[in-house]
Motif scaffolding. Structure first.
Motif, PDB file in Angstrom:
ATOM      1  N   THR A 338      26.821  34.954  26.089  1.00  0.00           N
ATOM      2  CA  THR A 338      27.694  34.378  25.061  1.00  0.00           C
ATOM      3  C   THR A 338      28.958  33.861  25.726  1.00  0.00           C
ATOM      4  O   THR A 338      29.323  34.305  26.814  1.00  0.00           O
ATOM      5  CB  THR A 338      28.112  35.431  23.993  1.00  0.00           C
ATOM      6  OG1 THR A 338      28.785  36.485  24.651  1.00  0.00           O
ATOM      7  CG2 THR A 338      26.932  35.980  23.234  1.00  0.00           C
ATOM      8  N   SER A 339      29.613  32.942  25.044  1.00  0.00           N
ATOM      9  CA  SER A 339      30.892  32.440  25.564  1.00  0.00           C
ATOM     10  C   SER A 339      31.942  33.524  25.332  1.00  0.00           C
ATOM     11  O   SER A 339      31.682  34.495  24.620  1.00  0.00           O
ATOM     12  CB  SER A 339      31.293  31.163  24.822  1.00  0.00           C
ATOM     13  OG  SER A 339      31.601  31.511  23.492  1.00  0.00           O
ATOM     14  N   GLU A 341      34.275  33.424  23.486  1.00  0.00           N
ATOM     15  CA  GLU A 341      34.599  33.492  22.056  1.00  0.00           C
ATOM     16  C   GLU A 341      33.449  34.100  21.264  1.00  0.00           C
ATOM     17  O   GLU A 341      33.533  34.274  20.058  1.00  0.00           O
ATOM     18  CB  GLU A 341      34.900  32.095  21.495  1.00  0.00           C
ATOM     19  CG  GLU A 341      36.157  31.444  22.044  1.00  0.00           C
ATOM     20  CD  GLU A 341      35.970  30.935  23.461  1.00  0.00           C
ATOM     21  OE1 GLU A 341      34.877  30.431  23.776  1.00  0.00           O
ATOM     22  OE2 GLU A 341      36.913  31.074  24.274  1.00  0.00           O
ATOM     23  N   LEU A 345      25.105  31.179  24.416  1.00  0.00           N
ATOM     24  CA  LEU A 345      24.865  30.234  25.513  1.00  0.00           C
ATOM     25  C   LEU A 345      23.429  30.443  25.960  1.00  0.00           C
ATOM     26  O   LEU A 345      22.901  31.547  25.841  1.00  0.00           O
ATOM     27  CB  LEU A 345      25.796  30.543  26.695  1.00  0.00           C
ATOM     28  CG  LEU A 345      27.301  30.408  26.461  1.00  0.00           C
ATOM     29  CD1 LEU A 345      28.065  31.008  27.635  1.00  0.00           C
ATOM     30  CD2 LEU A 345      27.656  28.934  26.293  1.00  0.00           C
ATOM     31  N   ALA A 378      29.742  27.419  32.585  1.00  0.00           N
ATOM     32  CA  ALA A 378      30.970  27.924  31.958  1.00  0.00           C
ATOM     33  C   ALA A 378      31.735  28.714  32.996  1.00  0.00           C
ATOM     34  O   ALA A 378      31.132  29.416  33.807  1.00  0.00           O
ATOM     35  CB  ALA A 378      30.613  28.825  30.776  1.00  0.00           C
ATOM     36  N   TRP A 381      31.990  33.863  31.165  1.00  0.00           N
ATOM     37  CA  TRP A 381      31.101  34.135  30.035  1.00  0.00           C
ATOM     38  C   TRP A 381      30.726  35.604  30.022  1.00  0.00           C
ATOM     39  O   TRP A 381      31.059  36.340  30.968  1.00  0.00           O
ATOM     40  CB  TRP A 381      29.871  33.244  30.076  1.00  0.00           C
ATOM     41  CG  TRP A 381      29.139  33.205  31.393  1.00  0.00           C
ATOM     42  CD1 TRP A 381      29.546  32.552  32.526  1.00  0.00           C
ATOM     43  CD2 TRP A 381      27.898  33.847  31.722  1.00  0.00           C
ATOM     44  NE1 TRP A 381      28.628  32.738  33.538  1.00  0.00           N
ATOM     45  CE2 TRP A 381      27.598  33.528  33.072  1.00  0.00           C
ATOM     46  CE3 TRP A 381      26.994  34.651  31.021  1.00  0.00           C
ATOM     47  CZ2 TRP A 381      26.449  33.987  33.713  1.00  0.00           C
ATOM     48  CZ3 TRP A 381      25.843  35.085  31.662  1.00  0.00           C
ATOM     49  CH2 TRP A 381      25.588  34.763  32.995  1.00  0.00           C
ATOM     50  N   GLN A 395      31.622  40.862  31.918  1.00  0.00           N
ATOM     51  CA  GLN A 395      32.162  39.505  31.994  1.00  0.00           C
ATOM     52  C   GLN A 395      31.818  38.885  33.342  1.00  0.00           C
ATOM     53  O   GLN A 395      31.970  39.518  34.386  1.00  0.00           O
ATOM     54  CB  GLN A 395      33.676  39.544  31.817  1.00  0.00           C
ATOM     55  CG  GLN A 395      34.276  38.151  31.793  1.00  0.00           C
ATOM     56  CD  GLN A 395      35.792  38.183  31.706  1.00  0.00           C
ATOM     57  OE1 GLN A 395      36.362  39.143  31.196  1.00  0.00           O
ATOM     58  NE2 GLN A 395      36.423  37.145  32.202  1.00  0.00           N
TER      59      GLN A 395
END
Ligand code: HEM
Length: 399
Positions: A338-339, A341, A345, A378, A381, A395
């Protein structure tokens, strides 16, 4: 890096003292042993202690750096389940074996005893080579590193004990020692030069690499080694003959002592070299071969104790991530990206053939390594999932 470099340098000095004492007593100066037994014994014990302390301290430092804090239970898991931990335990066993063999175990037949010494020493050095930068680059690189380390231990160890042995009155014994040391020195220098050049070429690509911390440390090492080899030639061809022709011993004594101190300097610089990131050229390629080890390469990555084992995550060039499962049993893994936020993804898996496919879940065997990436690049992420039913989130940052 500085702490790890100091620990690595202490580890090398420990190896040289431990293996060097045994090699000196058996192959270089058996005639000198009687007068130097106490000093050799002390060196042997000091080497074993330094090697054990530095090895376990390095494992603590690597694990703590990876998970952010020291926990005894996690450390036990680290020792039992990761390759670095298992090699550290094996190394401790081999140190004990070498202590038992000491300066020559009179109860065993001479040849069997020597074979046991050489085999235990090589196995001990193997536990260091296997977690070096070269140890994860295939068998030829691993063997190159092992030969390099063996030649370094033999040369530095034999010379160190010869230089500092308290028998500088026994001319005949010193003479035969100097002759044997001379041939060991020549062969070691040839082997060190060849294997050192090979290892250097493996880790450095192009002149630009010499501007990196790794490259400049390698250059410093080569300069120090050149100075040492020049002094070794003076000792061998100018000062050692003085022992034969006249009774003057101090020039050679001074020369070999200086040479041994320069070799300690080489080991200190090597400690830094082995803990700096080599500037491999992976740019533009598919994900690089994964470091399948939890050794010092772990710094900057994460070791996640989860689901009865440890999940190692190693960021790679181009935003890829190498994930290795270190557990006794296999792991059922579900993964999602996931991003920052929280938006989804798409996660990609690259197999051996380089084919990419979307990924949600998979089974990992012990020690299995996979490469993960994102469909859309990214900078930062989150990798989320479950390992054997235990959830985790971590992360991932591109730099
Ligand atoms: C021309 C001479 C030499 C060159 C080019 C050279 C180069 C290298 C390189 C590139 C490595 C690998 C470092 C890494 O893991 O990233 C290495 C390792 C090492 N070198 Fe040298 N070296 C030379 C001579 C020596 C000498 C004279 C000694 C000591 C007597 C020495 C002791 C070591 C040790 C202890 C290692 C560590 C091996 C390990 O971690 O498994 N080297 N050397």
């Amino acid at each position: 890096v500085t702490l790890l470099a100091a620990l690595k340098a202490s580890l090398f000095v420990g190896v040289v003292l431990l293996v060097g004492a045994g090699a000196f007593a058996r192959f270089v100066g058996p005639e000198l042993v009687a007068g130097a037994r106490r000093r050799l014994r002390r060196g042997l014990l000091a080497g074993a202690g330094l090697l054990l302390a530095a090895s376990f301290a390095e494992a603590v430092a690597v694990m703590t750096g990876a998970i952010g804090a020291f926990e005894l239970e996690r450390f036990a898991e680290y020792l039992l389940y990761t390759r670095h931990g298992q090699l550290t335990l094996a190394r401790a066993g081999l140190v004990l074996a070498l202590l038992a063999l000491g300066l020559g175990n009179g109860r065993l037949p001479r040849t069997a005893e020597r074979v046991a010494f050489v085999a235990s020493s090589l196995a001990l050095l193997g536990t260091i080579s296997a977690v070096s930068h070269s140890g994860v680059m295939g068998v030829p690189a691993l063997l190159g590193d092992l030969v390099h380390l063996a030649a370094a231990s033999l040369w530095a160890g034999a010379l160190g004990y010869y230089a500092w042995a308290p028998c500088w009155r026994e001319r005949e014994a010193l003479l035969s020692g100097a002759r044997r040391l001379g041939s060991i020195g020549v062969w070691s220098v040839v082997l060190l030069g060849l294997t050192g050049a090979y290892l250097g070429l493996l880790h450095v690509s192009g002149f630009a690499s010499f501007a990196t911390p790794y490259g400049s440390t390698l250059l410093l090492k080569v300069k120090l080694v050149s100075l040492t080899v020049a002094l070794a030639f003076v000792n061998r061809f100018a000062l050692a003959p003085l022992l034969e022709s006249e009774a003057r011993r101090w020039p050679l004594k001074l020369g070999v002592r200086l040479e041994s101190l320069l070799l300690v300097g080489v080991l200190l610089v090597t400690g830094a070299l082995t803990t700096l990131e080599p500037p491999h050229d992976h740019l533009g390629s598919a994900p690089p071969p994964a470091p399948a080890t939890a050794g010092p390469v772990l710094v900057g990555s994460s070791a996640l104790p989860v689901g009865g084992g440890i999940l190692l995550l190693q960021p790679e060039d181009g935003g890829w991530v190498t994930l290795t499962w270190q557990g006794q049993r296999g792991a059922e893994v579900t993964l999602a990206a996931t991003s920052m936020e929280g938006g989804p993804l798409e996660l990609l898996l690259v197999d051996e053939a380089g084919t990419q496919r979307p990924l949600a879940g998979l089974s990992l065997a012990p020690q299995q390594t996979i490469h993960l990436g994102l469909l859309d690049h990214a900078e930062s992420w989150l990798l989320q999932g479950e390992v054997n039913g235990t959830p985790f989130t971590i992360q991932v940052s591109a730099d």
